[in-house]
Design a protein around this motif. Structure first.
Motif, PDB file in Angstrom:
ATOM      1  N   GLY A   1      96.984  43.742 -28.619  1.00 25.82           N
ATOM      2  CA  GLY A   1      97.850  43.439 -29.752  1.00 25.82           C
ATOM      3  C   GLY A   1      99.326  43.557 -29.462  1.00 25.82           C
ATOM      4  N   LEU A   2      99.672  43.791 -28.193  1.00 27.09           N
ATOM      5  CA  LEU A   2     101.075  43.972 -27.824  1.00 27.09           C
ATOM      6  C   LEU A   2     101.688  42.736 -27.155  1.00 27.09           C
ATOM      7  CD1 LEU A   2     100.762  47.561 -26.303  1.00 27.09           C
ATOM      8  CD2 LEU A   2     101.565  46.962 -28.606  1.00 27.09           C
ATOM      9  N   ALA A   3     100.897  41.686 -27.004  1.00 28.39           N
ATOM     10  CA  ALA A   3     101.335  40.527 -26.212  1.00 28.39           C
ATOM     11  C   ALA A   3     102.576  39.849 -26.769  1.00 28.39           C
ATOM     12  CB  ALA A   3     100.193  39.520 -26.105  1.00 28.39           C
ATOM     13  N   GLY A   4     102.822  39.969 -28.053  1.00 22.09           N
ATOM     14  CA  GLY A   4     103.968  39.280 -28.644  1.00 22.09           C
ATOM     15  C   GLY A   4     105.241  40.091 -28.659  1.00 22.09           C
ATOM     16  N   LEU A   5     105.317  41.139 -27.828  1.00 22.79           N
ATOM     17  CA  LEU A   5     106.481  42.023 -27.828  1.00 22.79           C
ATOM     18  C   LEU A   5     107.189  41.965 -26.473  1.00 22.79           C
ATOM     19  CD1 LEU A   5     104.796  45.086 -29.594  1.00 22.79           C
ATOM     20  CD2 LEU A   5     106.129  43.240 -30.645  1.00 22.79           C
ATOM     21  N   PRO A   6     107.969  40.917 -26.232  1.00 27.25           N
ATOM     22  CA  PRO A   6     108.556  40.698 -24.898  1.00 27.25           C
ATOM     23  C   PRO A   6     109.620  41.707 -24.494  1.00 27.25           C
ATOM     24  CG  PRO A   6     109.458  39.121 -26.476  1.00 27.25           C
ATOM     25  CD  PRO A   6     108.355  39.844 -27.184  1.00 27.25           C
TER      26      PRO A   6
END
Length: 379
Positions: A240-245
Motif C-alpha cells: 500500500g506504499l507504492a504511491g508515495l514517491p
C-alpha cells in the motif's frame, strides 16, 4: 481538582485526567469510612478528639464562620473571559488545560492576525467558531479534547498544520479540501480505516499512531508525503506504499508485520522503525539501499542477511532478537563505512558471553563509535 498523568499517553504531551480529590463528591455509591454519618458528610468527624483547636467553638456552633481567615480558592474564568487580556494584534493564542467547552464563547473574531491557536487538554466536543479566522489561521491544535466528529473546518483552507490527536474520532472526514496542509496529526483516536485524504497533495507528515488501523490503504493521493507514523495499530502488511514517491521515513512499530519485501515499492526510504513486530528475517530490504537508520528491535530475527546492499547504513538498532553469529555480523556490516551506531544487547551473541561481547563487536566492526548505550571511541 487534581491533574493526574495517564501513563498510556505518548510522550511528549501526556493525557491529563482531572480527578476530584474530595471523597464527599463520589458518585459511585461508595461510602467513605469515617466521613459520613446518618445526615450525610460531616467534615467535623475528621477532627481527632485529642486535637488542640484554636477555635473550639467551630465544633459546637453550627453557624460558626471564620470569614477573616478564609483563603480564597482559585477562580476559573468563564470561557467568555479567558482571552480578555490578550493583545488584539496577537498572532498566537495558547490556552491549555482551562476546561474550555465552547469555542464560540471565546469570541475569536476579536483577533484579526492570529496564525496559530492551541487549545490542548480542554473539554471541547465540537469544532466550531474558527471561520472568522479563516484568512490568517495556519496552525490549529486541538490535541486531547472530546471531539468525536471532524466538522467545522470548511472555511479553514489556509491551514498548514492540524492536530486532532487524543480525541474520540472514528472516521477521517471533511479535511480533503484543506489542500495546504503539510502536517496532520490524528494519533490515539479510534480510527479503523485510512480514508478521506484525497486532495492533500502538499501533506508531508501524517501521524496515525495508536488507532485501530489494519491496512495501509488510500495513500496514493499523498504524493508529497515524506513521513508516515502508524505505530501501535493492527497492520499485517506493508503493501500500500507504492504511491508515495517521496516517503523517506516509516514508523510502523508495534504492529503485526512479517514480510519486508513490499518495501521495494519505496526504494527511497531512509529511516525505517519496525520494532515490536513479527519479523524473522531481514530479507526483503535489498532494494532499500538508501536506508540510513534501521530499527528492528524486539522481533525474532536470527540472521542479518539482507543488509548487504545497504551501503549508506548509519544506525542499526537490533536489540532483543535471536542474532548469535559474530562472523555474520562482520560479513554483513564491516563494509558499511558510515555505520556509527549498533544496538545488539539482548541477542544471543551478548547473552552467551556478556564480558566479551563488546570487544568482539569492536573487532568485527572497527568503524562503529557506539555499541548499545556506550561510546567506544571518539568520532
Amino acid at each position: 481538582m487534581t491533574a493526574h498523568l495517564d501513563e498510556s499517553g505518548p510522550s511528549p504531551g501526556q493525557h491529563i485526567e482531572l480527578v476530584d480529590d474530595n471523597p464527599s463528591s463520589r458518585h459511585d455509591g461508595e461510602t467513605s469510612p469515617g466521613l459520613r454519618n446518618s445526615k450525610g458528610w460531616d467534615g467535623k468527624l475528621r477532627v481527632p478528639k485529642s486535637a488542640l483547636l484554636a477555635n473550639p467553638e467551630a465544633l459546637s456552633d453550627p453557624e460558626y464562620s471564620d470569614e477573616d481567615n478564609v483563603i480564597p480558592g482559585e477562580e476559573v474564568a468563564a470561557d467568555e473571559d479567558l482571552l480578555d487580556g490578550e493583545d488584539p494584534d496577537t498572532d498566537e493564542i495558547i490556552c491549555t488545560h482551562s476546561r474550555i467547552q465552547s469555542i464560540p464563547a471565546l469570541r475569536l473574531e476579536r483577533f484579526k492576525k492570529v496564525a496559530r491557536i492551541c487549545l490542548r487538554q480542554n473539554l471541547i466536543q465540537d469544532i466550531e467558531g474558527f471561520s472568522c479566522l479563516a484568512s490568517t489561521l495556519h496552525d490549529l491544535d486541538l490535541y486531547d479534547n472530546l471531539i468525536s466528529h471532524v466538522r467545522g473546518l470548511d472555511d479553514l483552507v489556509n491551514l498548514r498544520s492540524l492536530d486532532l490527536s487524543f480525541n474520540k474520532i472514528k472516521h477521517i472526514k471533511h479535511i480533503s479540501h484543506l489542500t495546504n496542509l503539510t502536517d496532520l496529526y490524528l494519533v490515539a483516536n479510534k480510527i479503523s480505516k485510512i480514508e478521506g485524504l484525497s486532495g492533500l497533495t502538499k501533506l508531508r507528515n501524517l501521524e496515525l499512531g495508536s488507532n485501530r488501523i489494519r491496512e495501509l490503504q488510500n495513500l496514493d493521493c499523498l504524493t508529497a508525503l515524506e513521513e508516515l507514523w502508524v505505530a501501535k495499530n493492527k497492520i499485517t502488511s506493508l503493501a500500500g506504499l507504492a504511491g508515495l514517491p517521496r516517503l523517506r521515513l516509516l514508523s510502523i512499530q508495534s504492529n503485526r508485520i512479517r514480510d519486508l519485501s513490499p518495501l521495494k515499492d519505496v526504494p527511497q526510504l531512509e529511516e525505517l522503525y519496525i520494532s515490536h513486530n513479527a519479523l524473522e528475517t531481514l530479507e526483503g530490504l535489498e532494494h532499500n539501499t538508501r536506508l540510513r537508520v534501521l530499527e528492528v528491535s524486539n522481533n525474532k530475527i536470527a540472521s542479518l542477511k539482507g543488509l548487504g546492499p545497504l551501503a549508506e547504513l548509519e544506525e542499526l538498532w537490533a536489540s532483543y532478537n535471536l542474532i548469535a553469529d559474530f562472523g555474520e555480523l562482520e560479513r554483513e556490516l564491516r563494509d558499511k563505512t558510515a555505520l556509527t551506531t549498533v544496538y545488539l544487547e539482548g541477542n544471543l551473541l551478548q547473552l552467551r558471553a556478556p564480558a566479551l561481547y563488546r570487544n568482539k563487536v569492536r573487532l568485527a566492526l572497527p568503524q562503529v563509535q557506539q555499541i548499545d548505550a556506550t561510546m567506544v571511541r571518539a568520532g
